[in-house]
Design an enzyme around this catalytic site. Structure first.
Site, PDB file in Angstrom:
ATOM      1  N   LYS A  52       0.845  -1.204   0.000  1.00  0.00           N
ATOM      2  CA  LYS A  52       0.000   0.000   0.000  1.00  0.00           C
ATOM      3  C   LYS A  52       0.878   1.250   0.000  1.00  0.00           C
ATOM      4  CE  LYS A  52      -3.739  -2.392   2.342  1.00  0.00           C
ATOM      5  NZ  LYS A  52      -4.403  -2.747   3.595  1.00  0.00           N
ATOM      6  N   GLN A  96      -4.463  -1.606   9.701  1.00  0.00           N
ATOM      7  CA  GLN A  96      -4.332  -2.926   9.070  1.00  0.00           C
ATOM      8  C   GLN A  96      -4.890  -4.009   9.999  1.00  0.00           C
ATOM      9  OE1 GLN A  96      -3.174  -3.481   5.866  1.00  0.00           O
ATOM     10  NE2 GLN A  96      -3.840  -5.578   6.219  1.00  0.00           N
ATOM     11  N   ASP A 119     -10.954   2.883   4.352  1.00  0.00           N
ATOM     12  CA  ASP A 119     -11.447   1.508   4.197  1.00  0.00           C
ATOM     13  C   ASP A 119     -12.977   1.459   4.126  1.00  0.00           C
ATOM     14  OD1 ASP A 119      -9.445  -0.367   3.890  1.00  0.00           O
ATOM     15  OD2 ASP A 119      -9.005  -0.485   6.043  1.00  0.00           O
TER      16      ASP A 119
END
Ligand code: NAP
Length: 278
Positions: A52, A96, A119
């Site tokens: 990422k 994460q 997200d």
């Protein structure tokens, strides 16, 4: 049979996102800044986070990784998120997953400001999606799948779509996004009866399970098969939910694993990370 090429499509999307990032910087002087929080040393998580960060930097998004040890307290994590929420330089925050067991994942996710929740997992963004209002961010994987279907001009409106899986990160938001695009959606899960019959009659099948579950020889003529699953088979080779050899001769479009939904998820996340709401 036509391959839904996630690699090629993701490269095209990343080029557009890069262009948009440059435009944002030129027009507003703001540089999108993604902060990724990682807890502990889970090797898979470390690879995802590195990926990422590298992709973000390639397209002009500033990116910072904050690492915490496995034994970090929930309180300290929440304190860091509160700081990042207030920091005007930070435009996106991602924690994460998975987190260690002593940390309540829901408390952490809920603490992220919805305007920075790249997200799309906070209750505000999930709730907006559920009632058909535009959230700040859609979850990356389902959004990436829709981008892939759109790239191949696959008609969603009015289609009978079977989504296999109902997780919060893939199946559930996928079904909701497709309903909002006027598809007729069936969401299957581990209690679903006669799954093969449902697979054989759907116009589009999207499988997000993590097991070889789509293995019928005859799917519907002209159907579209999207394989979200990614796991290692008995020989350690990466594979998906769909038995490609079996299914591909009878459908019209199919996504491969790897090279299908995986790269689309990253491109879709970068699309989210390029947005500046604060
Ligand atoms: P998950 O949280 O484990 O959810 C799996 C879902 O599959 C659950 O809803 C479960 O039903 C359902 N299921 C299990 N067995 C089933 C069966 N026999 N018949 C029908 N449904 C069944 O997994 P996830 O996080 O959504 O991920 C799913 C897969 O996608 C994994 O392989 C993951 O690695 C992959 N993935 C890939 C990407 C990508 O970018 N390529 C992104 C995210 C995930 P219940 O709810 O009833 O338990």
């Amino acid at each position: 049979m036509i391959l839904l090429d996630g690699k090629k499509t993701s490269e095209k999307i990343l080029k557009k996102v890069k262009f948009n990032v440059e435009k944002t910087i030129n027009n507003t002087g703001r540089v999108p800044h993604l902060v990724v929080i990682i807890v502990g040393e889970n090797p898979a998580s470390q690879i995802y986070v590195r990926n990422k960060k590298n992709t973000a930097e390639k397209i002009g998004i500033k990116s910072t990784v904050i690492e915490f040890p496995e034994n970090v307290s929930e309180k300290n994590l929440l304190k860091k998120i509160a700081e990042l929420n207030k920091d005007n330089d930070v435009t996106g925050i991602l924690v994460q997953l998975p987190l260690p067991k002593h940390i309540n994942k829901n408390n952490i996710v809920q603490a992220i400001a919805p305007q920075k929740d790249v997200d799309g997992f906070t209750p505000e963004n999930v709730g907006k999606l559920a009632i058909g209002i535009e959230p700040y961010f859609y979850p990356a994987t389902p959004q990436g799948i829709i981008m892939l279907l759109d790239e191949y001009k696959i008609k969603i409106e009015g289609a009978d779509i079977l989504v296999i899986g109902r997780s919060n990160i893939v199946g559930r938001p996928m079904s909701q996004m497709l309903i909002n695009r006027n598809a007729t959606v069936t969401t299957a899960h581990s209690y679903t009866k006669d799954l093969d019959d449902k697979i054989k009659t759907a116009d589009i099948v999207i499988s997000a399970v993590g097991k070889k579950i789509v293995r019928c020889k005859m799917v519907k003529k002209n159907s579209v098969i999207v394989d979200v699953g990614i796991f290692k088979d008995a020989n350690g080779k990466l594979t998906g939910d769909v038995d490609f050899e079996y299914v591909s001769p009878s459908c019209e479009f199919i996504s491969p694993v790897p090279g299908g939904v995986g790269p689309m998820t990253i491109a879709s996340l970068m699309y989210n990370a390029s947005k500046v709401y604060v």
